[in-house]
Motif scaffolding. Structure first.
Motif, PDB file in Angstrom:
ATOM      1  N   TRP A 108      24.735 -91.231 -39.124  1.00 43.37           N
ATOM      2  CA  TRP A 108      23.661 -90.970 -38.178  1.00 43.37           C
ATOM      3  C   TRP A 108      24.242 -90.700 -36.792  1.00 43.37           C
ATOM      4  O   TRP A 108      23.603 -90.082 -35.953  1.00 43.37           O
ATOM      5  CB  TRP A 108      22.661 -92.130 -38.127  1.00 43.37           C
ATOM      6  CG  TRP A 108      21.577 -91.979 -39.148  1.00 43.37           C
ATOM      7  CD1 TRP A 108      21.490 -92.613 -40.354  1.00 43.37           C
ATOM      8  CD2 TRP A 108      20.434 -91.131 -39.057  1.00 43.37           C
ATOM      9  NE1 TRP A 108      20.358 -92.206 -41.014  1.00 43.37           N
ATOM     10  CE2 TRP A 108      19.694 -91.303 -40.242  1.00 43.37           C
ATOM     11  CE3 TRP A 108      19.971 -90.244 -38.102  1.00 43.37           C
ATOM     12  CZ2 TRP A 108      18.502 -90.614 -40.478  1.00 43.37           C
ATOM     13  CZ3 TRP A 108      18.779 -89.556 -38.333  1.00 43.37           C
ATOM     14  CH2 TRP A 108      18.067 -89.749 -39.521  1.00 43.37           C
ATOM     15  N   SER A 123      25.526 -94.679 -43.738  1.00 44.72           N
ATOM     16  CA  SER A 123      24.571 -94.831 -42.637  1.00 44.72           C
ATOM     17  C   SER A 123      25.190 -94.582 -41.266  1.00 44.72           C
ATOM     18  O   SER A 123      24.493 -94.206 -40.330  1.00 44.72           O
ATOM     19  CB  SER A 123      23.913 -96.208 -42.685  1.00 44.72           C
ATOM     20  OG  SER A 123      24.883 -97.225 -42.557  1.00 44.72           O
ATOM     21  N   LYS A 156      12.628 -93.486 -35.200  1.00 43.41           N
ATOM     22  CA  LYS A 156      11.656 -94.339 -35.896  1.00 43.41           C
ATOM     23  C   LYS A 156      10.257 -93.754 -35.756  1.00 43.41           C
ATOM     24  O   LYS A 156       9.488 -93.710 -36.720  1.00 43.41           O
ATOM     25  CB  LYS A 156      11.694 -95.767 -35.354  1.00 43.41           C
ATOM     26  CG  LYS A 156      10.720 -96.681 -36.040  1.00 43.41           C
ATOM     27  CD  LYS A 156      10.801 -98.105 -35.554  1.00 43.41           C
ATOM     28  CE  LYS A 156       9.790 -98.935 -36.331  1.00 43.41           C
ATOM     29  NZ  LYS A 156       9.882-100.335 -36.010  1.00 43.41           N
ATOM     30  N   ASP A 209      13.305 -93.901 -40.057  1.00 41.80           N
ATOM     31  CA  ASP A 209      13.732 -95.222 -40.503  1.00 41.80           C
ATOM     32  C   ASP A 209      13.334 -95.467 -41.956  1.00 41.80           C
ATOM     33  O   ASP A 209      13.638 -96.509 -42.520  1.00 41.80           O
ATOM     34  CB  ASP A 209      13.167 -96.319 -39.596  1.00 41.80           C
ATOM     35  CG  ASP A 209      11.649 -96.315 -39.544  1.00 41.80           C
ATOM     36  OD1 ASP A 209      11.027 -95.246 -39.759  1.00 41.80           O
ATOM     37  OD2 ASP A 209      11.074 -97.385 -39.273  1.00 41.80           O
ATOM     38  N   GLU A 210      12.696 -94.468 -42.567  1.00 38.62           N
ATOM     39  CA  GLU A 210      12.274 -94.582 -43.961  1.00 38.62           C
ATOM     40  C   GLU A 210      12.975 -93.570 -44.863  1.00 38.62           C
ATOM     41  O   GLU A 210      12.559 -93.340 -45.993  1.00 38.62           O
ATOM     42  CB  GLU A 210      10.751 -94.399 -44.043  1.00 38.62           C
ATOM     43  CG  GLU A 210      10.004 -95.470 -43.258  1.00 38.62           C
ATOM     44  CD  GLU A 210       8.509 -95.267 -43.252  1.00 38.62           C
ATOM     45  OE1 GLU A 210       8.007 -94.417 -44.013  1.00 38.62           O
ATOM     46  OE2 GLU A 210       7.835 -95.962 -42.479  1.00 38.62           O
ATOM     47  N   THR A 247      17.233 -94.136 -31.466  1.00 39.59           N
ATOM     48  CA  THR A 247      16.744 -94.739 -32.708  1.00 39.59           C
ATOM     49  C   THR A 247      15.244 -95.019 -32.633  1.00 39.59           C
ATOM     50  O   THR A 247      14.549 -94.879 -33.639  1.00 39.59           O
ATOM     51  CB  THR A 247      17.519 -96.018 -33.079  1.00 39.59           C
ATOM     52  OG1 THR A 247      17.503 -96.938 -31.989  1.00 39.59           O
ATOM     53  CG2 THR A 247      18.947 -95.701 -33.449  1.00 39.59           C
ATOM     54  N   PRO A 293      18.297 -94.842 -43.758  1.00 40.18           N
ATOM     55  CA  PRO A 293      17.430 -94.951 -42.587  1.00 40.18           C
ATOM     56  C   PRO A 293      18.205 -94.946 -41.272  1.00 40.18           C
ATOM     57  O   PRO A 293      19.337 -95.421 -41.203  1.00 40.18           O
ATOM     58  CB  PRO A 293      16.728 -96.293 -42.794  1.00 40.18           C
ATOM     59  CG  PRO A 293      17.585 -97.057 -43.728  1.00 40.18           C
ATOM     60  CD  PRO A 293      18.331 -96.052 -44.561  1.00 40.18           C
ATOM     61  N   CYS A 294      17.578 -94.388 -40.260  1.00 40.44           N
ATOM     62  CA  CYS A 294      18.161 -94.392 -38.918  1.00 40.44           C
ATOM     63  C   CYS A 294      17.701 -95.657 -38.214  1.00 40.44           C
ATOM     64  O   CYS A 294      16.534 -95.781 -37.849  1.00 40.44           O
ATOM     65  CB  CYS A 294      17.728 -93.165 -38.127  1.00 40.44           C
ATOM     66  SG  CYS A 294      18.443 -93.129 -36.459  1.00 40.44           S
ATOM     67  N   VAL A 295      18.611 -96.602 -38.064  1.00 39.52           N
ATOM     68  CA  VAL A 295      18.337 -97.840 -37.346  1.00 39.52           C
ATOM     69  C   VAL A 295      19.498 -98.096 -36.391  1.00 39.52           C
ATOM     70  O   VAL A 295      20.616 -97.622 -36.603  1.00 39.52           O
ATOM     71  CB  VAL A 295      18.132 -99.035 -38.307  1.00 39.52           C
ATOM     72  CG1 VAL A 295      16.874 -98.852 -39.145  1.00 39.52           C
ATOM     73  CG2 VAL A 295      19.329 -99.234 -39.206  1.00 39.52           C
TER      74      VAL A 295
END
Length: 161
Positions: free
Chosen positions: A75, A72, A100, A105-106, A96, A110-112
């Motif tokens: 990203w 992760s 989203k 984010d799914e 972010t 996910p990009c968080v």
């Protein structure tokens, strides 16, 4: 580009710092990203092109059949490419939020915002377009960022800047 029109950016970016944003809307709301703030972006891509490119990046595998984007914190490489070369927000929280809003984010990874908190400073140049020069000399941590950045630039057809 014909039919340029202004759009309300507040709803699109939900709370992002939009000072200095220059975004061009084409064909009834399709968003084309261009310069954002003081960045040196010079590549325009639509939301659909960005979403498609990130989807392809998530599925890209190396010669051994392993995902090239497997952690992760990679990203960070996506952030650097899109913020430096495609005019996406230059601050991680704003980036972010934008991701989203694009549904990133799914994704499989996910990009968080928490992804960016664990990124360690690396020895790569500030210019993401020069990262490819360090592919063979970078440490493992930096190399995984370089591979993702190079692949995303390839998918987006962006040459090193």
């Amino acid at each position: 580009m014909e039919n340029k029109s202004e759009i309300n950016l507040e709803g699109l970016f939900k709370g992002a710092d939009l000072s200095g944003a220059q975004i061009i809307a084409v064909n009834q709301g399709e968003v084309i990203y261009n310069k954002y703030g003081t960045g040196s972006s010079n590549v325009t891509k639509s939301e659909e092109e960005i979403k498609s490119a990130i989807s392809k990046l998530m599925e890209a595998k190396d010669e051994e059949g392993q995902y090239i984007m497997y952690d992760s914190d990679q990203w960070y490489a996506v952030f650097r490419v899109l913020s430096s070369l495609c005019g996406f927000p230059p601050k991680a929280p704003d980036f972010t939020r934008t991701m989203k809003n694009l549904g990133m984010d799914e994704m499989r990874l996910p990009c968080v915002y928490d992804n960016f908190r664990k990124v360690r400073p690396n020895k790569l140049p500030n210019s993401v377009g020069l990262w490819h020069q360090h592919l063979n000399t970078a440490d493992n941590y930096s190399k995984k960022q370089v591979v993702v950045a190079m692949k995303l630039m390839e998918i987006l057809e962006i040459e090193g800047q």
